[in-house]
Design a protein around this motif. Structure first.
Motif, short mmCIF file in Angstrom:
data_model
loop_
_atom_site.label_atom_id
_atom_site.label_comp_id
_atom_site.label_asym_id
_atom_site.label_seq_id
_atom_site.Cartn_x
_atom_site.Cartn_y
_atom_site.Cartn_z
N CYS A 135 42.41 34.07 33.59
CA CYS A 135 42.08 35.47 33.89
C CYS A 135 41.41 36.18 32.72
CB CYS A 135 43.32 36.23 34.34
SG CYS A 135 44.57 36.49 33.07
N SER A 136 41.74 35.81 31.47
CA SER A 136 41.14 36.51 30.32
C SER A 136 39.63 36.37 30.31
CB SER A 136 41.72 35.96 29.01
OG SER A 136 43.11 36.17 28.94
N ASN A 137 39.13 35.16 30.53
CA ASN A 137 37.68 34.93 30.54
C ASN A 137 37.00 35.69 31.67
OD1 ASN A 137 37.45 33.39 28.26
ND2 ASN A 137 37.38 31.42 29.31
N TRP A 138 37.65 35.72 32.84
CA TRP A 138 37.05 36.41 33.97
C TRP A 138 37.03 37.92 33.75
CZ3 TRP A 138 34.18 34.52 37.77
CH2 TRP A 138 34.26 33.15 38.05
N VAL A 151 39.21 37.16 22.74
CA VAL A 151 39.25 37.41 24.18
C VAL A 151 40.55 38.10 24.59
CG1 VAL A 151 39.29 36.29 26.45
CG2 VAL A 151 37.67 35.53 24.72
N TYR A 152 41.62 37.89 23.84
CA TYR A 152 42.91 38.52 24.15
C TYR A 152 42.79 40.04 24.22
CZ TYR A 152 43.23 39.88 19.22
OH TYR A 152 42.99 40.44 17.99
N GLY A 167 33.27 30.29 29.02
CA GLY A 167 33.52 28.85 29.04
C GLY A 167 34.97 28.54 28.77
N SER A 168 35.34 27.30 29.02
CA SER A 168 36.73 26.86 28.87
C SER A 168 37.10 26.77 27.40
CB SER A 168 36.92 25.50 29.54
OG SER A 168 38.19 24.97 29.24
N TYR A 169 38.39 26.98 27.13
CA TYR A 169 38.89 26.79 25.77
C TYR A 169 38.92 25.30 25.41
CZ TYR A 169 40.53 31.62 26.12
OH TYR A 169 40.60 32.99 26.28
#
Length: 369
Positions: free
Chosen positions: A144-147, A167-168, A311-313
């Motif tokens: 959810c953070s990335n979105w 991002v947090y 992108g993914s972590y």
């Protein structure tokens, strides 16, 4: 019979059919001398009744010991040779909407239009972006953070992309004005969405991610929820002295705590379906986290935006090879079956939402469609 067809036969229909057939068999046996039916015909009816009665319910959990992998109709994910890019065949939206509806019916929930986002049980986890007229429910530990970060850019609230280590911040004041709870106040603007979506995840990898990120002592992450970690050590390990503040729960202790408390009220660990706005609203688009890199362009097309996810972590693009997947295979593989069964029972609606695979399946953590 196809996977969707099996799923559509709920336990109520199955029980009714068994009762009808049993009653028919009893009446036939009582009146056998007065009937012209052969014993072979009656025997076939009895066998059919038994077969229907003992068939696994469509929502039951299939483990590696009883799964017939030759019958799976999963669209296999493959890495394209040479460029390392991921080519996934995601489930269709119609299939996912059907699965979601089945999961709701399992819980005795039924959707009646129109959407009423103000009745969401956890309005802090649902966001409204009025300029792009989009509603998004962010399930913690499901990307959810990335979105939220990308949606804030699409809305214009965020001017530049955040770096991965920041991002947090999207869960702080920068997103507070978009939380649905703000629209519950008298006199607040109406929610006039033209598009809504959410992202969900395989429950096994979500449990692992929740532990690693919030409770573990990993140097790269972990310890964010120290109060819960300390509580787990106190309860499960029985340590009450001051040394408890230096200790971290093991993965097994975390699972035992979830079972003891029937999960938790913390949104990072509770079942996903409790965070979604069921049954007061229905989402236009469903994104399995495992297919985010494939489906994100469709989401932005609906919103008419040119932004993209950070992108993914994880540096590995194939979800079957990512760290949480590998940890889930290893860690859950060392857990007693009794605990696995109890965990599945706690999260069974989350598994049903997209027919998510078990950690023993070759295409774990993908939905089986």
């Amino acid at each position: 019979m196809g996977r969707e067809e099996r799923f559509s036969q709920g336990p109520t229909n199955r029980t009714f059919l068994v009762l009808v057939l049993v009653t028919a068999c009893i009446l036939l046996l009582i009146n056998l001398p007065h009937t012209n039916l052969s014993s072979t015909t009656i025997s076939s009816m009895v066998q059919l009744t038994v077969q229907i009665g003992i068939t696994d319910p469509p929502n039951s959990f299939i483990t590696d010991s009883n799964r017939d992998t030759t019958s799976d109709t999963t669209n296999t994910s493959e890495l394209s040779p040479g460029d390392g890019s991921l080519h996934l065949n995601p489930p269709s939206q119609s299939w996912m909407q059907t699965q979601m509806s089945h999961a709701e019916s399992m819980m005795g929930l039924y959707y009646y239009p129109p959407n009423n986002w103000k009745l969401c049980e956890h309005p802090m986890q649902t966001y409204y972006f009025p300029k792009i007229r989009t509603v998004f429910t962010g399930v913690p530990k499901s990307g959810c953070s990335n979105w939220i970060e990308a949606l804030l850019r699409a809305e214009g609230t965020l001017k530049e992309p955040l770096i991965s280590t920041e991002v947090y911040k999207v869960h702080e004041s920068i997103s507070s004005s978009h939380r649905m709870v703000k629209f519950l106040r008298p006199g607040s603007r109406r929610v006039r969405e033209k598009f809504s979506f959410t992202v969900v995840r395989n429950p096994w990898t979500r449990m692992v991610s929740g532990y690693r990120d919030k409770l573990s002592n990993e140097k790269t992450q972990g310890g964010d929820k120290r109060d819960i970690g300390i509580e787990i050590v106190r309860e499960i390990r029985g340590i009450t002295g001051p040394e408890v503040y230096e200790l971290y729960p093991t993965f097994l202790e975390y699972l035992q705590y979830l079972i003891k408390h029937k999960t938790t009220e913390n949104v990072h660990f509770m079942p996903q379906h409790k965070i979604l706005c069921f049954p007061s609203a229905q989402y236009d688009f469903i994104v399995p986290l495992e297919y985010s890199s494939v489906l994100d362009s469709q989401v932005w097309s609906h919103i008419n935006s040119s932004v993209s996810l950070l992108g993914s972590y994880d540096h590995v693009s194939d979800p079957r090879q990512q760290t949480s997947t590998q940890r889930a295979r290893e860690w859950f593989g060392n857990v007693d079956k009794d605990i696995i069964d109890k965990l599945y029972e706690l999260y069974k609606e989350d598994f049903a939402m997209l027919n998510y695979s078990n950690f023993t399946h070759p295409n774990f953590p993908l939905p089986l469609h």
